[in-house]
Design an enzyme around this catalytic site. Structure first.
Site, PDB file in Angstrom:
ATOM      1  N   ARG A   2       0.392  -1.111  -0.170  1.00  0.00           N
ATOM      2  CA  ARG A   2      -0.442  -0.106  -0.397  1.00  0.00           C
ATOM      3  C   ARG A   2       0.772   1.537  -0.132  1.00  0.00           C
ATOM      4  O   ARG A   2       0.499   2.055   0.568  1.00  0.00           O
ATOM      5  CB  ARG A   2      -0.640   0.646   1.050  1.00  0.00           C
ATOM      6  CG  ARG A   2      -1.673  -1.450   1.108  1.00  0.00           C
ATOM      7  CD  ARG A   2      -2.836  -0.995   0.349  1.00  0.00           C
ATOM      8  NE  ARG A   2      -3.851  -2.154   0.098  1.00  0.00           N
ATOM      9  CZ  ARG A   2      -5.285  -2.370   1.458  1.00  0.00           C
ATOM     10  NH1 ARG A   2      -5.109  -1.608   2.304  1.00  0.00           N
ATOM     11  NH2 ARG A   2      -5.184  -3.531   1.453  1.00  0.00           N
ATOM     12  N   ARG A   6      -4.620   6.007  -1.047  1.00  0.00           N
ATOM     13  CA  ARG A   6      -5.461   6.922  -1.009  1.00  0.00           C
ATOM     14  C   ARG A   6      -4.638   8.827   0.052  1.00  0.00           C
ATOM     15  O   ARG A   6      -5.115   9.380   0.033  1.00  0.00           O
ATOM     16  CB  ARG A   6      -6.852   6.657   0.148  1.00  0.00           C
ATOM     17  CG  ARG A   6      -7.653   6.345  -0.427  1.00  0.00           C
ATOM     18  CD  ARG A   6      -8.953   5.778   0.009  1.00  0.00           C
ATOM     19  NE  ARG A   6      -8.483   4.559   0.713  1.00  0.00           N
ATOM     20  CZ  ARG A   6      -8.725   3.536   1.500  1.00  0.00           C
ATOM     21  NH1 ARG A   6     -10.141   3.491   1.350  1.00  0.00           N
ATOM     22  NH2 ARG A   6      -7.943   2.712   2.458  1.00  0.00           N
ATOM     23  N   ASP A  51      -4.429  -5.258  -6.993  1.00  0.00           N
ATOM     24  CA  ASP A  51      -5.159  -6.087  -5.088  1.00  0.00           C
ATOM     25  C   ASP A  51      -4.502  -7.728  -5.337  1.00  0.00           C
ATOM     26  O   ASP A  51      -5.031  -8.733  -5.720  1.00  0.00           O
ATOM     27  CB  ASP A  51      -6.454  -5.493  -5.573  1.00  0.00           C
ATOM     28  CG  ASP A  51      -6.987  -5.868  -3.464  1.00  0.00           C
ATOM     29  OD1 ASP A  51      -6.805  -4.614  -3.145  1.00  0.00           O
ATOM     30  OD2 ASP A  51      -7.412  -6.762  -3.355  1.00  0.00           O
ATOM     31  N   TYR A 128     -10.904 -14.244   2.582  1.00  0.00           N
ATOM     32  CA  TYR A 128     -11.846 -12.996   2.461  1.00  0.00           C
ATOM     33  C   TYR A 128     -13.188 -14.088   1.352  1.00  0.00           C
ATOM     34  O   TYR A 128     -14.185 -13.865   1.247  1.00  0.00           O
ATOM     35  CB  TYR A 128     -11.184 -11.972   1.637  1.00  0.00           C
ATOM     36  CG  TYR A 128     -10.515 -11.070   2.125  1.00  0.00           C
ATOM     37  CD1 TYR A 128     -10.922 -10.068   2.212  1.00  0.00           C
ATOM     38  CD2 TYR A 128      -9.365 -11.469   2.258  1.00  0.00           C
ATOM     39  CE1 TYR A 128     -10.586  -9.087   3.444  1.00  0.00           C
ATOM     40  CE2 TYR A 128      -8.488 -10.089   3.047  1.00  0.00           C
ATOM     41  CZ  TYR A 128      -9.251  -8.518   3.538  1.00  0.00           C
ATOM     42  OH  TYR A 128      -9.108  -7.886   4.150  1.00  0.00           O
TER      43      TYR A 128
HETATM   44  O1  CP3 Z   1       1.043   0.210  -3.422  1.00  0.00           O
HETATM   45  C1  CP3 Z   1       0.169  -1.198  -3.087  1.00  0.00           C
HETATM   46  O2  CP3 Z   1       0.898  -1.694  -2.269  1.00  0.00           O
HETATM   47  C2  CP3 Z   1       0.317  -1.539  -4.194  1.00  0.00           C
HETATM   48  C3  CP3 Z   1      -1.354  -2.276  -4.373  1.00  0.00           C
HETATM   49  C4  CP3 Z   1      -1.762  -2.754  -3.247  1.00  0.00           C
HETATM   50  C5  CP3 Z   1      -3.098  -3.048  -2.937  1.00  0.00           C
HETATM   51  N1  CP3 Z   1      -3.604  -3.754  -2.530  1.00  0.00           N
HETATM   52  C6  CP3 Z   1      -4.071  -1.664  -3.347  1.00  0.00           C
HETATM   53  C7  CP3 Z   1      -5.371  -0.950  -3.162  1.00  0.00           C
HETATM   54  C8  CP3 Z   1      -1.257  -3.973  -2.400  1.00  0.00           C
HETATM   55  C9  CP3 Z   1       0.501  -4.433  -2.641  1.00  0.00           C
HETATM   56  C10 CP3 Z   1      -2.209  -4.510  -1.386  1.00  0.00           C
HETATM   57  C11 CP3 Z   1      -2.304  -5.805  -1.319  1.00  0.00           C
HETATM   58  C12 CP3 Z   1      -3.974  -5.962  -0.340  1.00  0.00           C
HETATM   59  N2  CP3 Z   1      -5.408  -5.786  -0.866  1.00  0.00           N
HETATM   60  C13 CP3 Z   1      -4.072  -6.684   1.090  1.00  0.00           C
HETATM   61  C14 CP3 Z   1      -2.121  -7.235   1.422  1.00  0.00           C
HETATM   62  C15 CP3 Z   1      -1.417  -6.047   2.208  1.00  0.00           C
HETATM   63  C16 CP3 Z   1      -2.298  -6.038   2.900  1.00  0.00           C
HETATM   64  O3  CP3 Z   1      -2.280  -4.812   3.201  1.00  0.00           O
HETATM   65  O4  CP3 Z   1      -2.420  -6.460   4.509  1.00  0.00           O
HETATM   66  C17 CP3 Z   1      -5.785  -6.851   1.164  1.00  0.00           C
HETATM   67  C18 CP3 Z   1      -5.207  -7.761   2.451  1.00  0.00           C
HETATM   68  C19 CP3 Z   1      -6.371  -6.214   0.945  1.00  0.00           C
HETATM   69  C20 CP3 Z   1      -7.818  -6.384   0.277  1.00  0.00           C
HETATM   70  C21 CP3 Z   1      -8.323  -4.793   0.284  1.00  0.00           C
HETATM   71  N3  CP3 Z   1      -8.092  -4.571  -0.901  1.00  0.00           N
HETATM   72  C22 CP3 Z   1      -8.399  -4.388   1.869  1.00  0.00           C
HETATM   73  C23 CP3 Z   1      -8.805  -4.662   2.996  1.00  0.00           C
HETATM   74  C24 CP3 Z   1      -9.057  -3.023   0.476  1.00  0.00           C
HETATM   75  C25 CP3 Z   1      -9.600  -1.972   1.671  1.00  0.00           C
HETATM   76  C26 CP3 Z   1      -8.822  -1.382   2.608  1.00  0.00           C
HETATM   77  C27 CP3 Z   1      -9.829   0.131   2.375  1.00  0.00           C
HETATM   78  O5  CP3 Z   1      -9.080   0.600   3.512  1.00  0.00           O
HETATM   79  O6  CP3 Z   1     -10.576   0.499   1.790  1.00  0.00           O
HETATM   80  C28 CP3 Z   1      -8.441  -3.264  -0.107  1.00  0.00           C
HETATM   81  C29 CP3 Z   1      -8.453  -1.997  -1.259  1.00  0.00           C
HETATM   82  C30 CP3 Z   1      -7.630  -1.353  -2.333  1.00  0.00           C
HETATM   83  N4  CP3 Z   1      -6.594  -2.046  -2.114  1.00  0.00           N
HETATM   84  C31 CP3 Z   1      -6.698   0.104  -1.423  1.00  0.00           C
HETATM   85  C32 CP3 Z   1      -5.716  -0.228  -2.169  1.00  0.00           C
HETATM   86  C33 CP3 Z   1      -4.918   1.103  -1.801  1.00  0.00           C
HETATM   87  C34 CP3 Z   1      -8.234   0.875  -1.229  1.00  0.00           C
HETATM   88  C35 CP3 Z   1      -7.667   1.878  -1.689  1.00  0.00           C
HETATM   89  C36 CP3 Z   1      -8.514   3.056  -2.594  1.00  0.00           C
HETATM   90  O7  CP3 Z   1     -10.406   1.958  -2.409  1.00  0.00           O
HETATM   91  O8  CP3 Z   1      -8.317   3.433  -3.358  1.00  0.00           O
END
Ligand code: CP3
Length: 318
Positions: A2, A6, A51, A128
């Site tokens: 991440r 945002r 993701d 999930y």
């Molecule tokens: O720059 C980076 O790190 C690459 C992008 C990345 C995303 N997701 C984009 C994303 C990576 C590496 C992930 C991995 C991911 N996704 C994980 C494992 C890493 C961790 O953080 O534990 C998990 C559990 C997910 C599942 C996921 N995706 C969730 C729970 C959410 C919602 C989170 C929230 O706070 O709303 C997402 C959405 C997501 N994937 C966002 C991003 C940047 C949130 C931002 C948005 O809505 O644009």
């Protein structure tokens, strides 16, 4: 992880026009977001913008992201037949857009900035798929795990194979390191980790290692079973802030590299307190080769970009 998100104004701007899934589905945009943190923060590596839940689409589970609510899985798994009828995913065709994003990002990145590909680990993906979204208690996940262990192992075995194929496909497309995210595995007891998860993570990591690039095995809350977690495989152990870095390194074996482990919340602290935490981690690493400085989990949306940049500069010796 991440690294893009945002907290970055340029990311928020793109998100005004595109949903998160649109960004992921459009290789040009995904590559563009992949590069944003490199340009803005001066980090040493880029992580692909994608993701961990994207493979749920070709699995037929139905993936969407509701604003502010996180992921939603429409066809959550609850029975043996749900697992039996999961199709075999071919990453080269079913997730071709991710591989194209890898190619485009690799081509656009400076030559000295490696690109990290990634996938979710079998346990975190299964949680999930079974819960249908995010959870704090993992009730449905653990119920299935305890009540129908055959179904559980069938599901995690299928996910391990999928993840192994997906990661090696990303390496073929140009990813120079691969990260396996077991973000929520810390909800398990050490005994349950060993019984229900370890064999599947081991298989996923072994398959990923066939790609011939370094593999990072990341988890949070793994301190209670760190030896087993590290023993699952991978070249680099990713740890969170709930364990001191030196202790984690000692317990996982110092022949392995380590990644971590600043609390993302430290980026919300006053600069002096934040920098003290960064210096403490660097001191615990002791200048030995094989430490990748990172946060212990993703950047929080409330974070000021300047604070992240300041940490990167401090680690770089500024
Ligand atoms: O720059 C980076 O790190 C690459 C992008 C990345 C995303 N997701 C984009 C994303 C990576 C590496 C992930 C991995 C991911 N996704 C994980 C494992 C890493 C961790 O953080 O534990 C998990 C559990 C997910 C599942 C996921 N995706 C969730 C729970 C959410 C919602 C989170 C929230 O706070 O709303 C997402 C959405 C997501 N994937 C966002 C991003 C940047 C949130 C931002 C948005 O809505 O644009």
């Amino acid at each position: 992880m991440r690294q893009a998100g945002r907290y970055m104004p340029e990311y928020r701007k793109l998100r005004e026009q595109h949903s998160i899934l649109d960004l992921c589905h459009t290789p040009e945009l995904a590559a563009q977001v992949t590069l944003q943190p490199v340009e803005r923060l001066g980090v040493d590596a880029a992580i692909l913008f994608a993701d961990i839940l994207l493979p749920f689409e070709p699995l037929g589970l139905g993936l969407s992201f509701a604003a502010g609510e996180g992921p939603h899985i429409a066809n959550a798994i609850s029975r043996q037949v749900d697992v039996e009828r999961l199709p075999v995913v071919n990453p080269d065709t079913d997730l071709a857009y991710v591989l194209e994003a890898v190619r485009l990002a690799r081509a656009a990145l400076p030559a000295d900035i490696p690109l990290i590909g990634f996938a979710g680990a079998p346990f975190t993906l299964a949680s999930y798929a079974i819960e249908g979204g995010s959870t704090r208690t993992f009730t449905k996940t653990k119920t299935l795990m305890y009540q129908v262990p055959d179904t559980w192992h069938l599901l995690l075995g299928k996910l391990a194979d999928l993840v192994g194929a997906y990661l090696t496909a990303q390496a073929r497309a140009g990813a120079q390191a691969l990260q396996l995210f077991d973000s929520w595995v810390g909800c398990l007891s050490p005994q349950d980790y060993r019984t229900y998860v370890l064999p599947h993570s081991r298989r996923a990591l072994a398959l990923a290692s066939e790609a011939g690039v370094p593999v990072i095995h990341f988890g949070t809350g793994t301190a209670a079973f760190l030896e087993d977690f590290a023993g699952a495989g991978g070249d680099v152990l990713g740890v969170d802030w709930r364990i001191p870095l030196d202790e984690a390194w000692r317990r996982s074996g110092e022949s392995r590299a380590i990644q971590g482990n600043l609390d993302p919340a430290a980026l919300l602290a006053p600069a002096a307190a934040r920098d003290a935490q960064v210096r403490d981690i660097l001191a615990r690493a002791g200048g030995r080769p094989g430490h990748i400085f990172n946060l212990g989990h993703g950047v929080l949306p409330e974070t000021d970009v300047g604070a992240v940049r300041a940490v990167v500069d401090l680690v770089h010796g500024g």
